[in-house]
Structure formats: structure tokens, C-alpha cells
Design a protein around this motif. Structure first.
Motif, PDB file in Angstrom:
ATOM      1  N   ARG A  67       0.848  -1.204   0.000  1.00  0.00           N
ATOM      2  CA  ARG A  67       0.000   0.000   0.000  1.00  0.00           C
ATOM      3  C   ARG A  67       0.882   1.252   0.000  1.00  0.00           C
ATOM      4  O   ARG A  67       0.606   2.222  -0.714  1.00  0.00           O
ATOM      5  N   GLU A  68       1.946   1.224   0.795  1.00  0.00           N
ATOM      6  CA  GLU A  68       2.857   2.372   0.870  1.00  0.00           C
ATOM      7  C   GLU A  68       3.499   2.653  -0.492  1.00  0.00           C
ATOM      8  O   GLU A  68       3.556   3.795  -0.937  1.00  0.00           O
ATOM      9  N   LEU A  70       2.330   1.705  -3.435  1.00  0.00           N
ATOM     10  CA  LEU A  70       1.268   2.121  -4.350  1.00  0.00           C
ATOM     11  C   LEU A  70       0.937   3.604  -4.157  1.00  0.00           C
ATOM     12  O   LEU A  70       0.769   4.343  -5.132  1.00  0.00           O
ATOM     13  N   ASP A  71       0.878   4.052  -2.892  1.00  0.00           N
ATOM     14  CA  ASP A  71       0.625   5.470  -2.616  1.00  0.00           C
ATOM     15  C   ASP A  71       1.731   6.345  -3.211  1.00  0.00           C
ATOM     16  O   ASP A  71       1.452   7.391  -3.814  1.00  0.00           O
ATOM     17  N   GLU A  72       3.006   5.922  -3.057  1.00  0.00           N
ATOM     18  CA  GLU A  72       4.129   6.679  -3.636  1.00  0.00           C
ATOM     19  C   GLU A  72       4.034   6.711  -5.152  1.00  0.00           C
ATOM     20  O   GLU A  72       4.280   7.744  -5.776  1.00  0.00           O
ATOM     21  N   GLU A  74       1.298   6.398  -7.048  1.00  0.00           N
ATOM     22  CA  GLU A  74       0.187   7.265  -7.456  1.00  0.00           C
ATOM     23  C   GLU A  74       0.546   8.737  -7.300  1.00  0.00           C
ATOM     24  O   GLU A  74       0.217   9.556  -8.168  1.00  0.00           O
ATOM     25  N   ALA A  75       1.238   9.085  -6.227  1.00  0.00           N
ATOM     26  CA  ALA A  75       1.653  10.474  -6.017  1.00  0.00           C
ATOM     27  C   ALA A  75       2.629  10.907  -7.117  1.00  0.00           C
ATOM     28  O   ALA A  75       2.545  12.037  -7.627  1.00  0.00           O
ATOM     29  N   ASP A  78       0.603  11.456 -10.312  1.00  0.00           N
ATOM     30  CA  ASP A  78      -0.155  12.710 -10.205  1.00  0.00           C
ATOM     31  C   ASP A  78       0.755  13.918 -10.387  1.00  0.00           C
ATOM     32  O   ASP A  78       0.415  14.864 -11.102  1.00  0.00           O
TER      33      ASP A  78
END
Length: 88
Positions: A67-68, A70-72, A74-75, A78
Motif C-alpha cells: 500500500r505504501e 502504491l501510494d508513492e 500514485e503520487a 499525479d
């Protein structure tokens, strides 16, 4: 590992293999073929050191990504998309 290495042709390798091997035990030796570098002979300690330092990255999928991570990811996507919009 020394940056300066001896250089020998493939025909030198067949004629002077003992000398070339002795030199390769001290530092990497380049073997050329048609004046182009083709091989490097190096001692086992240098080889093992290179293997230990080799790239340990691996590939995965979005499903296997933490999850960590994946968040990086996606950021980063973006941020890239926003910078592309600004540059247009």
C-alpha cells in the motif's frame, strides 16, 4: 579493483594465456576481438564483490505492490501529470 587494466587480443590470449591469467589475478584484464573490447577477466574476489553490489531491484504488479509503495507511485504519477499540464 583497479581502474587501469591490461588489454590483450584474443590471439594474445591463446599465445600468452599464463601471463594474462597471472595479470588478471592482480587486476581486471580486457580481451579484445577486432580491436573491440569483448571480455574482461578478473579474479574471483572482484567478481564476487561485483555480484554482491549488483542491482537487487525486482518487478511486480499493482496487485503485489505494498500500500505504501502504491501510494508513492500514485503520487508520482499525479505530480508528473500536473507538471505536464503546466508545461502545455
Amino acid at each position: 579493483m583497479s581502474r587501469s587494466s591490461g588489454s590483450y587480443s584474443t590471439s594474445d590470449l591463446s599465445r600468452k594465456s599464463g601471463d594474462i591469467i597471472a595479470e588478471a589475478l592482480r587486476h581486471p584484464v580486457t580481451i579484445t576481438q577486432r580491436n573491440k573490447p569483448r571480455l574482461v577477466l578478473l579474479n574471483i574476489d572482484d567478481y564476487e564483490r561485483l555480484m554482491r553490489q549488483s542491482d537487487t531491484r525486482s518487478a511486480g504488479t499493482l496487485e503485489t505492490m505494498s500500500r505504501e509503495m502504491l501510494d508513492e507511485f500514485e503520487a508520482a504519477v499525479d505530480a508528473y501529470a500536473e507538471s505536464e499540464e503546466v508545461s502545455r
